[in-house]
Write a protein that holds these residues in place. Structure first.
Motif: not given
Length: 334
Positions: A207-211, A195-196, A186-187
């Motif tokens: 489990d959100k992560e910043v890409v 993020s994803r 997601v932007n």
């Protein structure tokens, strides 16, 4: 050992390298490619435009006797051939369907018992489930054009109802599904990051992560995967295309800013003072017109097709890599 990522680290595209198709479109914010070589893009007058493989252009907009005002932002091809669009109104939103005669009807207009705010993006699964994003609950939405407001969300609608599956996002924009089906990317536009979320077996997200985290005037709007897992990101403030390589390195592919506009955007983000008027640009020196989406088109998915907020065409360039096949790719507009 996995094959090396095939995009050279020095791959760059200049404005002079770009082609133009679909001249005469209006606010083609979202561009989709289909397996027969055609393109579909949103149309600012309340509908969509269909670009044939030979370049022919057909506009489908709401009927003249429909007094409602719609601003289609993200669009999607439903498995049954209908076009859905996310309505980015001033105060209202929702997901709507439009047929070839211009008749518009509501598809999703409430979540958690409340009317949908201005709605940004929509995607449809093979079974008819509808993913959508709301950038912010703030009215006007320019109140969220900073790094402090984080009230955007991702929603999902199916036969069980409509629900929010991820909340607290910094201006939710496009989403995309990783080729392996494990992640939803997601932007977060005004948080300036991609993020994803992990996609769980029951369809929930966790489990959100910043890409990738950006700065300056890079406001990520569109994102698209290539078949090797690279993420191509379009940035409306800086008029840049960024490539997040599978190893996490961010590579600049195209850089065509209006320098004054980009500096104003960067300062506004940094100081938390960005206004609606600030974003009504660039004033003529950025020919890409706020590049907002990218689709890998053509029969071999090796042509990058660019949507924008203000251009009257779709810009194109040859891609060094094949796009990942999106869920709508083999559908037909009916």
């Amino acid at each position: 050992m996995p094959n090396a990522y095939p995009v050279p680290r020095d791959f760059r595209v200049r404005f002079e390298d770009l082609g133009r198709v679909a001249i005469g479109v209006k606010r083609p914010e979202c561009v989709l490619s289909l397996a027969d070589g055609s393109l579909v893009c949103s149309h600012g007058a309340g509908g969509y435009s269909l670009v044939s493989p030979s370049g022919g252009l057909q506009h489908i907009v709401k009927r003249a006797d429909d007094e409602r005002t719609f601003l289609p932002n993200g669009i999607a091809v439903h498995p049954d051939g209908r076009i859905l669009f996310a309505h980015l109104g001033v105060r209202d939103g929702g997901i709507h369907a439009i047929d070839r005669e211009g008749s518009v009807r509501h598809v999703v207009d409430h979540v958690d018992g409340k009317p949908l705010p201005p709605t940004n993006y929509v995607s449809v699964t093979d079974t008819g489930g509808i993913w959508f994003t709301v950038s912010t609950r703030q009215i006007p939405r320019s109140l969220a054009w900073n790094r402090t407001v984080a009230d955007g969300f991702i929603g999902f609608h199916d036969s069980s109802g409509t629900r929010i599956v991820a909340d607290g996002l910094g201006y939710t924009n496009e989403i995309a599904f990783s080729p392996d089906g494990r992640w939803v990317y997601v932007n977060e536009t005004y948080a300036q990051r991609v993020s994803r979320f992990r996609m769980n077996a029951n369809g929930s997200l966790s489990d959100k992560e910043v890409v990738a985290q950006f700065g300056g005037a890079d406001l990520p709007d569109g994102l698209t995967f290539d078949e090797h897992g690279g993420v191509w990101v379009t940035c409306i403030g800086s008029n840049r295309i960024l490539l997040i390589r599978p190893d996490g390195e961010v590579q600049v592919v195209l850089d065509e800013p209006d320098d004054r506009f980009a500096a104003k955007v960067a300062a506004g983000i940094q100081n938390g003072t960005l206004t609606w008027e600030d974003m009504q640009g660039p004033p003529g020196n950025a020919p890409l017109g706020n590049v907002s989406s990218l689709a890998f088109g053509g029969l071999n998915q090796r042509t990058a097709c660019l949507g924008s907020l203000t251009s009257d065409c779709i810009w194109t360039f040859p891609s060094p890599v094949t796009g990942a096949e999106p869920g709508h790719f083999r559908r037909r507009v009916m």
